[in-house]
Scaffold this motif. Structure first.
Motif, PDB file in Angstrom:
ATOM      1  N   UNK A 293       0.826  -1.193   0.000  1.00 52.51           N
ATOM      2  CA  UNK A 293       0.000   0.000   0.000  1.00 52.51           C
ATOM      3  C   UNK A 293       0.863   1.247   0.000  1.00 52.51           C
ATOM      4  N   UNK A 294       0.277   2.358  -0.433  1.00 56.16           N
ATOM      5  CA  UNK A 294       1.014   3.619  -0.457  1.00 56.16           C
ATOM      6  C   UNK A 294       0.324   4.635  -1.334  1.00 56.16           C
ATOM      7  N   UNK A 295       1.040   5.698  -1.678  1.00 54.75           N
ATOM      8  CA  UNK A 295       0.512   6.739  -2.547  1.00 54.75           C
ATOM      9  C   UNK A 295       1.373   6.820  -3.791  1.00 54.75           C
ATOM     10  N   UNK A 296       0.751   7.004  -4.946  1.00 52.36           N
ATOM     11  CA  UNK A 296       1.469   7.100  -6.214  1.00 52.36           C
ATOM     12  C   UNK A 296       1.951   8.534  -6.391  1.00 52.36           C
ATOM     13  N   UNK A 297       3.265   8.718  -6.406  1.00 52.09           N
ATOM     14  CA  UNK A 297       3.828  10.075  -6.488  1.00 52.09           C
ATOM     15  C   UNK A 297       4.484  10.352  -7.841  1.00 52.09           C
ATOM     16  N   UNK A 298       4.451   9.371  -8.735  1.00 58.33           N
ATOM     17  CA  UNK A 298       5.000   9.567 -10.069  1.00 58.33           C
ATOM     18  C   UNK A 298       4.571   8.436 -10.975  1.00 58.33           C
ATOM     19  N   UNK A 299       4.544   8.703 -12.282  1.00 56.11           N
ATOM     20  CA  UNK A 299       4.181   7.635 -13.216  1.00 56.11           C
ATOM     21  C   UNK A 299       4.720   7.946 -14.600  1.00 56.11           C
TER      22      UNK A 299
END
Length: 345
Positions: A293-299
């Motif tokens: 789990x976590x937060x998407x900070x780039x793609x």
């Protein structure tokens, strides 16, 4: 008594005035001179000296736009202390729309540099000694590399209380602990006692309105917290930044055509399907799932990928994370009075 003038490159900027100074860098093969231009705002009243820099990587144009808007902020008329602003550190890369210098060196790996070394080494030495070391602290603006995008985020050195406070004052959606790298501006400045906050947002060679607004608002908040500006017209952040202890990239398990199902700023759980990669015939499809789990900070932006390409940048969330943080900040920046209609891209 009036405040003494600020002296740089043989120029004297009187208290309560501003001026643009060109620092000579080199001469191109066709005899065109190249300068590093810095705008100096020297306040009437005493206060700290601060620098704001952009385009250390020449393709990171979003920082240049943040600087342009910052310099138009009416709050600067009440400045205490001195503000040094360098919109384009790496003019060579900026003009060529390239991250790098003409010799393919990364300027952010050339610090501290020397006056007789490579072009990158000379440029790093000039910027470090003429700008950075004359300031008490600074903010360095960056974006993702070309074909990638970053959620607005501040990067700080683990255990550094000064940049941690600056990051909280800045109020970006995410604060990410990021170790110092050899040869970087942030690392060299820290070794010499000058804290530098790094702001990462948006995509190379592109503007992003949310990222630009978050950058301008954050810089003004830091200046307010350092008593360089009055509080009037500078809104405090309504949501606290998410603190992330670490991060890693999720890479493509196969080559093919990429379809992403999640975006930057989204909080994901272990096992969530983030993307699918298919071959051109549609015979094979591989899913990319969140390992944690976590937060998407780039793609990644490009839909064509090779096996092993970085697809999503996943950051580990702290125990008190609020997944509405990004939405709250977006709404606040959209309604902030410091952004007029003529500033909309």
């Amino acid at each position: 008594m009036s405040r003494p003038p600020f002296e740089i490159a043989g120029k004297r900027i009187a208290a309560g005035t501003s001026d643009t100074v060109d620092l000579p860098v080199s001469i191109l093969p066709d005899h065109t001179p190249v300068h590093m231009s810095v705008q100096v705002h020297h306040g009437k009243r005493e206060g700290p000296a601060m620098f704001v820099s952009a385009a250390v990587h020449g393709d990171e144009v979003i920082g240049v736009e943040i600087v342009r808007r910052l310099l138009r902020a009416p709050q600067l008329s009440s400045l205490r202390g001195t503000l040094l602003v360098v919109p384009v550190v790496n003019s060579f890369g900026f003009l060529n729309r390239s991250r790098y210098l003409p010799d393919r060196r990364d300027l952010n790996r050339c610090f501290p540099g020397t006056p007789s070394g490579s072009l990158g080494s000379r440029l790093a030495h000039l910027f470090l000694h003429e700008i950075v070391m004359r300031c008490d602290f600074g903010i360095d603006l960056h974006s993702a590399a070309i074909h990638r995008t970053n959620l607005p985020q501040c990067r700080i050195t683990p255990g550094d209380k000064i940049t941690a406070k600056m990051a909280r004052d800045f109020g970006a959606p995410v604060i990410l602990n990021s170790p110092l790298r050899d040869g970087s501006l942030r690392g060299e400045a820290a070794a010499r006692g000058t804290p530098v906050l790094l702001y990462e947002a948006g995509e190379g060679l592109r503007f992003d309105e949310f990222a630009v607004r978050a950058g301008v608002a954050g810089i003004l908040r830091v200046m307010r917290a350092q008593d360089m500006l009055p509080a009037k017209g500078i809104a405090r952040g309504k949501a606290a930044s998410l603190i992330c202890k670490g991060s890693h990239w999720l890479r493509a398990p196969a080559g093919g055509l990429l379809r992403t199902f999640r975006d930057t700023g989204e909080v994901v759980e272990k096992g969530d399907v983030l993307a699918a990669i298919s071959d051109p015939f549609g015979h094979i499809e591989v899913e990319l799932k969140a390992p944690d789990g976590g937060i998407l900070i780039g793609r990644a932006i490009l839909p064509v990928v090779n096996e092993g390409d970085a697809i999503f940048h996943l950051a580990e969330l702290g125990p008190r994370a609020d997944e509405d943080t990004v939405e709250d900040m977006t709404a606040q920046l959209g309604a902030d009075p410091i952004f007029d209609e003529d500033e909309i891209i």
